[in-house]
Scaffold this active site. Sequence first.
Site, PDB file in Angstrom:
ATOM      1  N   CYS A  94       0.825  -1.213   0.000  1.00 44.01           N
ATOM      2  CA  CYS A  94       0.000   0.000   0.000  1.00 44.01           C
ATOM      3  C   CYS A  94       0.863   1.269   0.000  1.00 44.01           C
ATOM      4  CB  CYS A  94      -0.963  -0.029   1.187  1.00 44.01           C
ATOM      5  SG  CYS A  94      -2.358   1.121   1.038  1.00 44.01           S
ATOM      6  N   ARG A 128     -12.186   6.930  -2.634  1.00 43.00           N
ATOM      7  CA  ARG A 128     -11.320   5.972  -1.955  1.00 43.00           C
ATOM      8  C   ARG A 128     -11.675   4.550  -2.374  1.00 43.00           C
ATOM      9  NH1 ARG A 128      -7.962   6.895   2.162  1.00 43.00           N
ATOM     10  NH2 ARG A 128      -7.225   5.109   3.375  1.00 43.00           N
ATOM     11  N   HIS A 194      -3.892  -5.678   1.595  1.00 44.68           N
ATOM     12  CA  HIS A 194      -3.679  -6.017   2.996  1.00 44.68           C
ATOM     13  C   HIS A 194      -4.279  -7.396   3.243  1.00 44.68           C
ATOM     14  CE1 HIS A 194      -2.547  -1.839   3.772  1.00 44.68           C
ATOM     15  NE2 HIS A 194      -3.650  -1.453   3.160  1.00 44.68           N
TER      16      HIS A 194
END
Length: 237
Positions: A94, A128, A194
Site C-alpha cells: 500500500c 477511496r 492487505h
Amino acid sequence: MSESTLRIGLVLPDVMGTYGDGGNALILRQRARMRGLDAEIVELTLDGDVPDSLDVYTLGGAEDAAQRLATRHLTDHPGLQRAAEKGTPVLAICAAIQVLGHWYETSSGERVAGISMFDCTTSPQAVRSIGELITGPLLDGLTQPLSGFENHRGGTTLGPAAKPLGRVKHGIGNGGGDAIEGVVQGSVIGTYMHGPLLARNPELADYLLAKATGADLAPLDLPQVDRLRRERLAAGR
C-alpha cells in the site's frame, strides 16, 4: 541467506504498520520454520540504520505523516536500495508503494519525493478504494489468483521500467481505468493488498522465500490455509 538463519527485515514497523502488515514477516518466518529452516525477524525502526545484508524485506501501510518519516529515513539510510540492487526480495504494501516511487501527492495536494525504487507516481483518486481485491497474477512464477483487502485513495501510474503484479478481476487496484494492480521492478514487489497479504496468498509467500533462500522449497500441506483462500476468493465474487 546466512549459513544458519534466514533474516527477515521488517522495515519501519513503528511508522509503516498501520494495517497489521507486519503479519507478512510472521508468515515468512513461520513457513520457513515449518520447513526446518531457522528464521528470525529483524525490526528496523526509526532509531537505527537499514542494513543491506538481510535476506528479504517487508514494508507495510501508513498514513501521510508516517509516509514522510519513512521516506526521510530510507533516504538517509539507503540500505534497502542497496539490497534491492543486489537482487534481494522486497515486499511493499500500500503506502510503501508510494514511498518507494518517484513521488506521491498527499490529500492536501502537496507532492512529496519518494526514493525511486519503483518507476511510478501516485496521486489522490476522486473516490477511496475500499473492499476485497482479486487479481490474476502477471508475475512469472505465480499461477494462483491473489486476494487481499484494499483501503487506499492513491492512484498509481507505472512508468516503462515497472510492470504490474496482477490484472484486476474484482476491486480497483492501481486505479486509472487500466485494470492493473501492484508493481514489480527487479526483485521488488508492491501491492495494495492487505490481509495480511501473505496469509491469504501462500504461493507468493513461498515465492519470496525461494528467492531469499535460493532453494527449492517442499510444499506445505495446510488445509486451514486453503480454506481461508477459498473463503476470501469467494467474498470477492
